[in-house]
Scaffold this active site. Structure first.
Site, mmCIF file in Angstrom:
data_model
loop_
_atom_site.group_PDB
_atom_site.id
_atom_site.type_symbol
_atom_site.label_atom_id
_atom_site.label_comp_id
_atom_site.label_asym_id
_atom_site.label_seq_id
_atom_site.Cartn_x
_atom_site.Cartn_y
_atom_site.Cartn_z
ATOM 1 N N LEU A 58 0.829 -1.216 0.000
ATOM 2 C CA LEU A 58 0.000 0.000 0.000
ATOM 3 C C LEU A 58 0.856 1.254 0.000
ATOM 4 O O LEU A 58 0.431 2.321 -0.425
ATOM 5 C CB LEU A 58 -0.918 0.000 1.220
ATOM 6 C CG LEU A 58 -1.964 -1.107 1.287
ATOM 7 C CD1 LEU A 58 -2.563 -1.227 2.676
ATOM 8 C CD2 LEU A 58 -3.066 -0.839 0.267
ATOM 9 N N GLY A 59 2.062 1.134 0.525
ATOM 10 C CA GLY A 59 2.950 2.292 0.571
ATOM 11 C C GLY A 59 4.163 1.949 1.398
ATOM 12 O O GLY A 59 4.300 0.825 1.893
ATOM 13 N N GLY A 111 7.148 3.767 4.315
ATOM 14 C CA GLY A 111 7.490 4.920 5.150
ATOM 15 C C GLY A 111 8.791 4.670 5.862
ATOM 16 O O GLY A 111 9.590 3.838 5.415
ATOM 17 N N PHE A 134 9.523 3.209 8.662
ATOM 18 C CA PHE A 134 9.764 1.916 9.308
ATOM 19 C C PHE A 134 9.922 0.766 8.328
ATOM 20 O O PHE A 134 10.445 -0.269 8.662
ATOM 21 C CB PHE A 134 8.570 1.536 10.198
ATOM 22 C CG PHE A 134 8.297 2.534 11.271
ATOM 23 C CD1 PHE A 134 9.284 2.879 12.167
ATOM 24 C CD2 PHE A 134 7.044 3.099 11.408
ATOM 25 C CE1 PHE A 134 9.029 3.786 13.175
ATOM 26 C CE2 PHE A 134 6.783 4.008 12.412
ATOM 27 C CZ PHE A 134 7.772 4.361 13.301
ATOM 28 N N GLY A 135 9.355 0.896 7.181
ATOM 29 C CA GLY A 135 9.349 -0.215 6.224
ATOM 30 C C GLY A 135 8.158 -0.061 5.318
ATOM 31 O O GLY A 135 7.757 1.062 5.004
ATOM 32 N N VAL A 146 4.060 -0.903 4.031
ATOM 33 C CA VAL A 146 2.721 -1.186 4.532
ATOM 34 C C VAL A 146 2.043 -2.086 3.503
ATOM 35 O O VAL A 146 1.973 -1.740 2.324
ATOM 36 C CB VAL A 146 1.929 0.118 4.749
ATOM 37 C CG1 VAL A 146 0.518 -0.191 5.229
ATOM 38 C CG2 VAL A 146 2.638 1.029 5.742
ATOM 39 N N LYS A 203 1.689 -2.703 8.768
ATOM 40 C CA LYS A 203 2.967 -2.001 8.666
ATOM 41 C C LYS A 203 4.048 -2.966 9.113
ATOM 42 O O LYS A 203 4.049 -3.418 10.265
ATOM 43 C CB LYS A 203 2.932 -0.760 9.568
ATOM 44 C CG LYS A 203 4.037 0.227 9.278
ATOM 45 C CD LYS A 203 3.950 1.430 10.210
ATOM 46 C CE LYS A 203 3.263 2.601 9.569
ATOM 47 N NZ LYS A 203 3.464 3.850 10.322
ATOM 48 N N ASP A 210 2.703 15.564 13.164
ATOM 49 C CA ASP A 210 3.040 15.317 11.753
ATOM 50 C C ASP A 210 1.780 15.352 10.891
ATOM 51 O O ASP A 210 1.610 14.543 9.972
ATOM 52 C CB ASP A 210 3.747 13.957 11.623
ATOM 53 C CG ASP A 210 4.528 13.850 10.313
ATOM 54 O OD1 ASP A 210 4.583 14.846 9.576
ATOM 55 O OD2 ASP A 210 5.049 12.766 10.031
HETATM 56 P P1 AMP Z 1 3.514 5.499 7.093
HETATM 57 O O1 AMP Z 1 4.703 4.648 7.366
HETATM 58 O O2 AMP Z 1 2.525 5.468 8.222
HETATM 59 O O3 AMP Z 1 3.873 6.877 6.667
HETATM 60 O O4 AMP Z 1 2.761 4.823 5.836
HETATM 61 C C1 AMP Z 1 3.354 4.805 4.562
HETATM 62 C C2 AMP Z 1 2.293 4.650 3.480
HETATM 63 O O5 AMP Z 1 1.615 3.413 3.639
HETATM 64 C C3 AMP Z 1 1.193 5.693 3.534
HETATM 65 O O6 AMP Z 1 1.548 6.852 2.824
HETATM 66 C C4 AMP Z 1 0.042 4.973 2.858
HETATM 67 O O7 AMP Z 1 0.172 5.032 1.447
HETATM 68 C C5 AMP Z 1 0.230 3.536 3.306
HETATM 69 N N1 AMP Z 1 -0.567 3.271 4.516
HETATM 70 C C6 AMP Z 1 -0.204 3.459 5.801
HETATM 71 N N2 AMP Z 1 -1.178 3.107 6.641
HETATM 72 C C7 AMP Z 1 -2.207 2.690 5.873
HETATM 73 C C8 AMP Z 1 -3.531 2.221 6.158
HETATM 74 N N3 AMP Z 1 -3.982 2.098 7.403
HETATM 75 N N4 AMP Z 1 -4.333 1.915 5.127
HETATM 76 C C9 AMP Z 1 -3.886 2.029 3.848
HETATM 77 N N5 AMP Z 1 -2.671 2.466 3.525
HETATM 78 C C10 AMP Z 1 -1.821 2.796 4.508
#
Ligand code: AMP
Length: 612
Positions: free
Chosen positions: A336-337, A339, A341-342, A344, A364, A456
């Site tokens: 899904l994305g 960040g 930490f690694g 998702v 995540k 943030d």
């Molecule tokens: P983060 O590490 O929280 O910044 O998440 C990195 C990316 O993962 C985000 O920009 C989203 O694209 C995706 N992501 C994080 N949490 C979710 C979630 N609960 N549902 C769907 N996509 C997510």
């Protein structure tokens, strides 16, 4: 909660009778031009303006017209009750004098709620509860606030279906039979569908059943021939209980529909409940135009048309254990994305919580490698998320320690706000953005009340469940404030999103809800510029100088003026003078409700002509 555009006016007294209004005016000395505004009992969203002149009371109905404007029949329409009164304070416009002195409500006293307000609010709660299978009072409240304008439109057109006196499609003879069985009280009544396509009122009087046709005019208003006009059938019935208004007598006892009484509390008739508790409603038509055709494709999607809402509000309490077993989780290859930490990943969590036995989740997954430091950070994020439960905040479902540490969350599959807006410019309206940002303000208001700072908030950290549902995510930098602390002071600076940070964060490392409010302003800017990059050509340090010199981001071309004003307020240099989220959410809500009350494409303009 009030969607009434007059609720903030100090001279609006709410649901007070003509007699009470006159008493208030008398107590306030009855000088010429003394006035107050009150709720009209007949028209949904209508008012009465009460004025004194030369010792005489004058009462003028103010109608809410089908195009969303307000006017005294026969005179000029205005965009709201405040604007109407403002205009009438300059020009008498047919009244004996202009409005001169407002007769104010007692300080701290809200406008008096009417029967309709209470009924409407109960119906809203009931509807939301059943449609989305919500149990938690807080969840119901959040859903009602966020969807009130759309739900009210639906309620206005379907509320009668929930009333015991409504019998649906029964014949005139069946109506007579029902009224002749049981008590012979004068005024005992029922309402049924009439063959002509609207409704009929059947009432018992002196052992005879009388039938009255309920007509509906072009503007959608209901009336018994030659009688007063009402926005909804249930309002008409309530009114006729108080006054006969041309009938043989007042309506009295309800002849109850036994099929309805058996079910508790009935859903609007004829609608099938789907799994997940989602019930597809009828296509709601425009407010006050109940019988006109449903909007065609491309018109606004209402929350109740969207199965995504059932899931978005779903609050899987049973799952809120801190640790999840690995065998409960199935991980997809879909990413899904990614960040800090690694990555998702999309996945499925096996659960006993719903009929399917599983729910889609976002997982995540901690990067393997530099474990310990990042692991602590992820644990801290999980601890924060575990304490939060709000419809507009991504809910954590648990942590799983297996091949890697995994944070399991509810999924917001439409992705980050800025990217969504960049790729869906043509289909997301400004009203849609206001709705999403109002939801973000509600989530932030909750955080503020729980004494957490996000640190943030940015469009990249607002995730969408669908086009109409936003949730705040990424609590990696968040902190819980101590019970008596107004702010968190960071020990050192870090890799900070400077473009979103308030001056006191950068100068003094101080973080509070007020500094989150600054970030909220920047997030609004990103949203109203459809995913634009703030301070595009500058780096972080240049932005800090730019702000300190008194400069601010400009108004995005599509951004409505009141929304830009709120952003500018959020960018007040001194945090003491900046709005908090209680205020910011209040402003967002007022604006959101006001634009939802404005005309929809296809609404007819002009005043409805009285039938009398
Ligand atoms: P983060 O590490 O929280 O910044 O998440 C990195 C990316 O993962 C985000 O920009 C989203 O694209 C995706 N992501 C994080 N949490 C979710 C979630 N609960 N549902 C769907 N996509 C997510």
């Amino acid at each position: 909660m009030s969607t009434d555009p007059a609720s903030q006016l100090p001279f609006y007294h709410g649901s007070v009778s003509r007699r009470d209004a006159e008493r208030e005016l008398m107590l306030a000395d009855m000088e010429d031009g003394l006035f107050l505004l009150r709720q009209c009992q007949r028209s949904l969203g209508g008012y009465v303006l009460s004025l004194t002149y030369q010792g005489v009371f004058h009462h003028y109905p103010v109608e809410r017209l089908p195009n969303g404007t307000y006017g005294i029949p026969g005179s000029m329409p205005h965009c709201g009750p405040a604007e109407l009164c403002e205009f009438l304070s300059r020009e008498a416009d047919g009244m004996p004098c202009a409005l001169r002195r407002p007769c104010l409500r007692a300080p701290e006293q809200p406008p008096r709620k009417g029967l309709f307000d209470t009924l409407r609010e109960n119906l809203l709660r009931d509807y939301v509860k059943q449609t989305w299978s919500l149990e938690d009072a807080e969840d119901i409240e959040q859903a009602v606030i966020s969807h009130a304008p759309q739900l009210e439109k639906l309620m206005a057109t379907t509320a009668h279906e929930k009333m015991a006196w409504y019998h649906g499609k029964i014949s005139r003879q069946d109506g007579e039979r029902l009224l002749n069985t049981g008590s012979k009280t004068d005024g005992r009544f029922l309402v049924r569908d009439s063959e002509a396509g609207t409704f009929a009122l059947s009432m018992l009087y002196g052992k005879t059943v009388y039938h009255y046709r309920i007509n509906q005019d072009k503007s959608g208003k209901y009336s018994i021939p030659e009688g007063d006009r009402f926005d909804t059938v249930w309002q008409m019935v309530q009114y006729l209980k108080m006054k006969p208004a041309g009938l043989m007598t007042n309506l009295s006892e309800e002849c109850a529909n036994s099929t309805k009484a058996a079910k508790s509390p009935a859903l609007p008739a004829g609608r099938k409940q789907h799994q997940n508790g989602y019930t597809p409603p009828p296509r709601a038509t425009s407010f006050l135009r109940p019988s006109l055709p449903a909007p065609s494709a491309g018109s606004q999607l209402l929350p109740m048309d969207c199965s995504g809402f059932a899931n978005a509000y779903h609050n899987p309490k049973d799952l809120k254990k801190f640790f999840i077993n690995r065998d409960q989780l199935v991980m997809d290859e879909v990413e899904l994305g990614s960040g800090n930490f690694g990555c998702v990943k999309k996945g499925v969590l096996k659960t006993m919580d719903n009929e399917n036995g599983q729910i889609d989740v976002a997982i995540k997954v901690l990067k393997n490698g530099d474990e310990s430091l990042v692991k602590d950070e992820m644990m801290r994020e999980a601890e924060i998320m575990h304490q939060l439960s709000n419809a507009f905040i991504v809910r954590m479902l648990g942590l799983c320690q297996a091949e890697s540490l995994m944070l399991v969350m509810e999924i917001a599959s439409a992705g980050p706000l800025h990217k969504f807006l960049q790729s869906n410019k043509s289909s997301v309206t400004v009203e849609g953005i206001v709705r999403l940002m109002h939801q973000v303000s509600m989530g932030m208001r909750y955080l503020e009340e729980k004494k957490f700072v996000h640190r943030d908030l940015a469009a990249r950290n607002v995730l969408l469940v669908n086009q109409t549902f936003a949730k705040i995510s990424d609590f990696g930098l968040s902190k819980a404030l101590g019970a008596d602390d107004g702010y968190y002071k960071a020990k050192t600076t870090g890799k900070w999103p400077l473009k979103w940070y308030a001056p006191e964060c950068i100068s003094f490392r101080k973080f509070s809800s007020k500094s989150d409010a600054w970030s909220f302003g920047v997030t609004m800017w990103e949203a109203f510029s459809y995913g634009g990059k703030p301070y595009k050509k500058m780096n972080g340090t240049q932005v800090v100088d730019y702000i300190n010199e008194g400069n601010r981001l400009g108004r995005p071309s599509q951004c409505p003026e009141p929304m830009y004003q709120l952003m500018m307020d959020c960018w007040t240099y001194k945090h003491e003078d900046r709005p908090d989220f209680q205020q910011a959410e209040g402003s967002m809500r007022t604006y959101y409700y006001s634009i939802c009350n404005q005309p929809q494409p296809g609404d007819e303009a002009g005043a409805a002509q009285p039938t009398k």
